[in-house]
Design a protein around this motif. Structure first.
Motif, PDB file in Angstrom:
ATOM      1  N   ARG A 133       0.831  -1.211   0.000  1.00 28.15           N
ATOM      2  CA  ARG A 133       0.000   0.000   0.000  1.00 28.15           C
ATOM      3  C   ARG A 133       0.864   1.259   0.000  1.00 28.15           C
ATOM      4  O   ARG A 133       0.535   2.250  -0.651  1.00 28.15           O
ATOM      5  N   LYS A 134       1.967   1.234   0.723  1.00 29.67           N
ATOM      6  CA  LYS A 134       2.888   2.379   0.726  1.00 29.67           C
ATOM      7  C   LYS A 134       3.507   2.571  -0.653  1.00 29.67           C
ATOM      8  O   LYS A 134       3.648   3.707  -1.130  1.00 29.67           O
ATOM      9  N   ILE A 135       3.879   1.473  -1.296  1.00 33.07           N
ATOM     10  CA  ILE A 135       4.427   1.552  -2.654  1.00 33.07           C
ATOM     11  C   ILE A 135       3.401   2.199  -3.587  1.00 33.07           C
ATOM     12  O   ILE A 135       3.731   3.118  -4.344  1.00 33.07           O
ATOM     13  N   LEU A 136       2.159   1.740  -3.520  1.00 34.07           N
ATOM     14  CA  LEU A 136       1.108   2.302  -4.375  1.00 34.07           C
ATOM     15  C   LEU A 136       0.882   3.779  -4.078  1.00 34.07           C
ATOM     16  O   LEU A 136       0.727   4.585  -4.999  1.00 34.07           O
ATOM     17  N   ALA A 137       0.878   4.146  -2.803  1.00 29.81           N
ATOM     18  CA  ALA A 137       0.665   5.550  -2.433  1.00 29.81           C
ATOM     19  C   ALA A 137       1.789   6.429  -2.988  1.00 29.81           C
ATOM     20  O   ALA A 137       1.536   7.509  -3.539  1.00 29.81           O
ATOM     21  N   GLU A 138       3.004   5.991  -2.859  1.00 30.64           N
ATOM     22  CA  GLU A 138       4.148   6.774  -3.364  1.00 30.64           C
ATOM     23  C   GLU A 138       4.085   6.915  -4.880  1.00 30.64           C
ATOM     24  O   GLU A 138       4.330   8.000  -5.418  1.00 30.64           O
ATOM     25  N   LEU A 139       3.764   5.840  -5.580  1.00 31.58           N
ATOM     26  CA  LEU A 139       3.722   5.899  -7.044  1.00 31.58           C
ATOM     27  C   LEU A 139       2.552   6.728  -7.554  1.00 31.58           C
ATOM     28  O   LEU A 139       2.643   7.336  -8.622  1.00 31.58           O
ATOM     29  N   GLN A 140       1.455   6.769  -6.798  1.00 30.41           N
ATOM     30  CA  GLN A 140       0.348   7.629  -7.201  1.00 30.41           C
ATOM     31  C   GLN A 140       0.718   9.099  -7.070  1.00 30.41           C
ATOM     32  O   GLN A 140       0.225   9.934  -7.824  1.00 30.41           O
ATOM     33  N   GLN A 141       1.592   9.410  -6.151  1.00 33.30           N
ATOM     34  CA  GLN A 141       2.061  10.786  -5.990  1.00 33.30           C
ATOM     35  C   GLN A 141       3.102  11.142  -7.043  1.00 33.30           C
ATOM     36  O   GLN A 141       3.142  12.268  -7.529  1.00 33.30           O
ATOM     37  N   ASP A 142       3.969  10.172  -7.386  1.00 31.80           N
ATOM     38  CA  ASP A 142       5.035  10.426  -8.354  1.00 31.80           C
ATOM     39  C   ASP A 142       5.395   9.123  -9.058  1.00 31.80           C
ATOM     40  O   ASP A 142       6.189   8.330  -8.553  1.00 31.80           O
ATOM     41  N   GLY A 143       4.817   8.909 -10.221  1.00 26.91           N
ATOM     42  CA  GLY A 143       5.046   7.685 -10.984  1.00 26.91           C
ATOM     43  C   GLY A 143       6.410   7.615 -11.640  1.00 26.91           C
ATOM     44  O   GLY A 143       6.762   6.585 -12.217  1.00 26.91           O
ATOM     45  N   ARG A 144       7.202   8.675 -11.530  1.00 27.12           N
ATOM     46  CA  ARG A 144       8.530   8.686 -12.144  1.00 27.12           C
ATOM     47  C   ARG A 144       9.641   8.336 -11.151  1.00 27.12           C
ATOM     48  O   ARG A 144      10.812   8.427 -11.491  1.00 27.12           O
ATOM     49  N   LEU A 145       9.271   7.946  -9.942  1.00 30.57           N
ATOM     50  CA  LEU A 145      10.291   7.565  -8.968  1.00 30.57           C
ATOM     51  C   LEU A 145      11.119   6.402  -9.501  1.00 30.57           C
ATOM     52  O   LEU A 145      10.574   5.473 -10.099  1.00 30.57           O
ATOM     53  N   THR A 146      12.410   6.443  -9.268  1.00 29.01           N
ATOM     54  CA  THR A 146      13.235   5.283  -9.582  1.00 29.01           C
ATOM     55  C   THR A 146      12.976   4.234  -8.510  1.00 29.01           C
ATOM     56  O   THR A 146      12.462   4.541  -7.422  1.00 29.01           O
ATOM     57  N   VAL A 147      13.331   3.001  -8.797  1.00 30.13           N
ATOM     58  CA  VAL A 147      13.162   1.939  -7.802  1.00 30.13           C
ATOM     59  C   VAL A 147      13.984   2.255  -6.558  1.00 30.13           C
ATOM     60  O   VAL A 147      13.538   2.012  -5.435  1.00 30.13           O
ATOM     61  N   THR A 148      15.150   2.851  -6.726  1.00 29.16           N
ATOM     62  CA  THR A 148      15.991   3.221  -5.586  1.00 29.16           C
ATOM     63  C   THR A 148      15.288   4.266  -4.716  1.00 29.16           C
ATOM     64  O   THR A 148      15.257   4.138  -3.483  1.00 29.16           O
ATOM     65  N   GLU A 149      14.714   5.300  -5.345  1.00 26.29           N
ATOM     66  CA  GLU A 149      13.992   6.320  -4.587  1.00 26.29           C
ATOM     67  C   GLU A 149      12.761   5.734  -3.906  1.00 26.29           C
ATOM     68  O   GLU A 149      12.469   6.035  -2.742  1.00 26.29           O
ATOM     69  N   LEU A 150      12.049   4.873  -4.620  1.00 25.70           N
ATOM     70  CA  LEU A 150      10.859   4.241  -4.069  1.00 25.70           C
ATOM     71  C   LEU A 150      11.221   3.378  -2.869  1.00 25.70           C
ATOM     72  O   LEU A 150      10.563   3.449  -1.824  1.00 25.70           O
ATOM     73  N   ALA A 151      12.271   2.594  -3.006  1.00 20.82           N
ATOM     74  CA  ALA A 151      12.707   1.723  -1.909  1.00 20.82           C
ATOM     75  C   ALA A 151      13.035   2.545  -0.661  1.00 20.82           C
ATOM     76  O   ALA A 151      12.655   2.166   0.455  1.00 20.82           O
TER      77      ALA A 151
END
Length: 150
Positions: A6-24
């Motif tokens: 759910r946190k991953i989905l929330a972050e990507l909904q805010q910014d779908g251009r995050l790199t996997v490193t930034e998302l992690a």
């Protein structure tokens, strides 16, 4: 689906251009498990795609209307023909089939009122099976493209 997903989905909904490193880093995972979870969310259909959000007025489409559509009849062929035809109208940026009356709700963009009137007369009013159209002009967006709740 757990809290990390759910946190991953929330972050990507805010910014779908995050790199996997930034998302992690944002969800407090190492890169490898974050990447695996991301791929699983994509594979399962929880994430259906990525896109740019374009401001309509910035590309000359500052006029928006909600169009309520009532059908003459709702047999399978009429519904299928209407849905196929409405899918071919690029100015219809969203279309929803509804329970009850009216039968459909369309979100339509255009350059201005004159362009909308032409679209209404030439395309929308001629869609298969349409009995009645009722337009409401959008004054302003109060909530728009809000991310889904976590």
């Amino acid at each position: 689906m757990d809290d990390v997903d759910r946190k991953i989905l929330a972050e990507l909904q805010q910014d779908g251009r995050l790199t996997v490193t930034e998302l992690a880093a944002r969800v407090r995972l190492s890169v490898s498990p974050c990447h695996r979870r991301l791929r699983e969310l994509e594979r399962s259909g929880a994430i259906s795609g990525y896109r740019a959000v374009v401001e309509p007025a910035a590309v000359g489409l500052g006029f928006e209307a909600l169009v309520f559509v009532s059908m003459r009849q709702e047999d399978r062929d009429t519904v299928a023909g209407f849905e196929r035809a409405v899918g071919e109208v690029p100015e219809v940026v969203e279309a929803q089939r509804l329970f009850g009356e009216p039968d459909y709700l369309l979100r339509v963009v255009a350059a201005d009122l004159a362009a909308y009137q032409r679209l209404y007369d030439e395309r929308l009013a001629t869609l298969p099976g349409v009995q009645r159209l009722n337009s409401t002009l959008v004054m302003k967006h109060v909530v728009k493209d809000r991310p889904l709740p976590a």
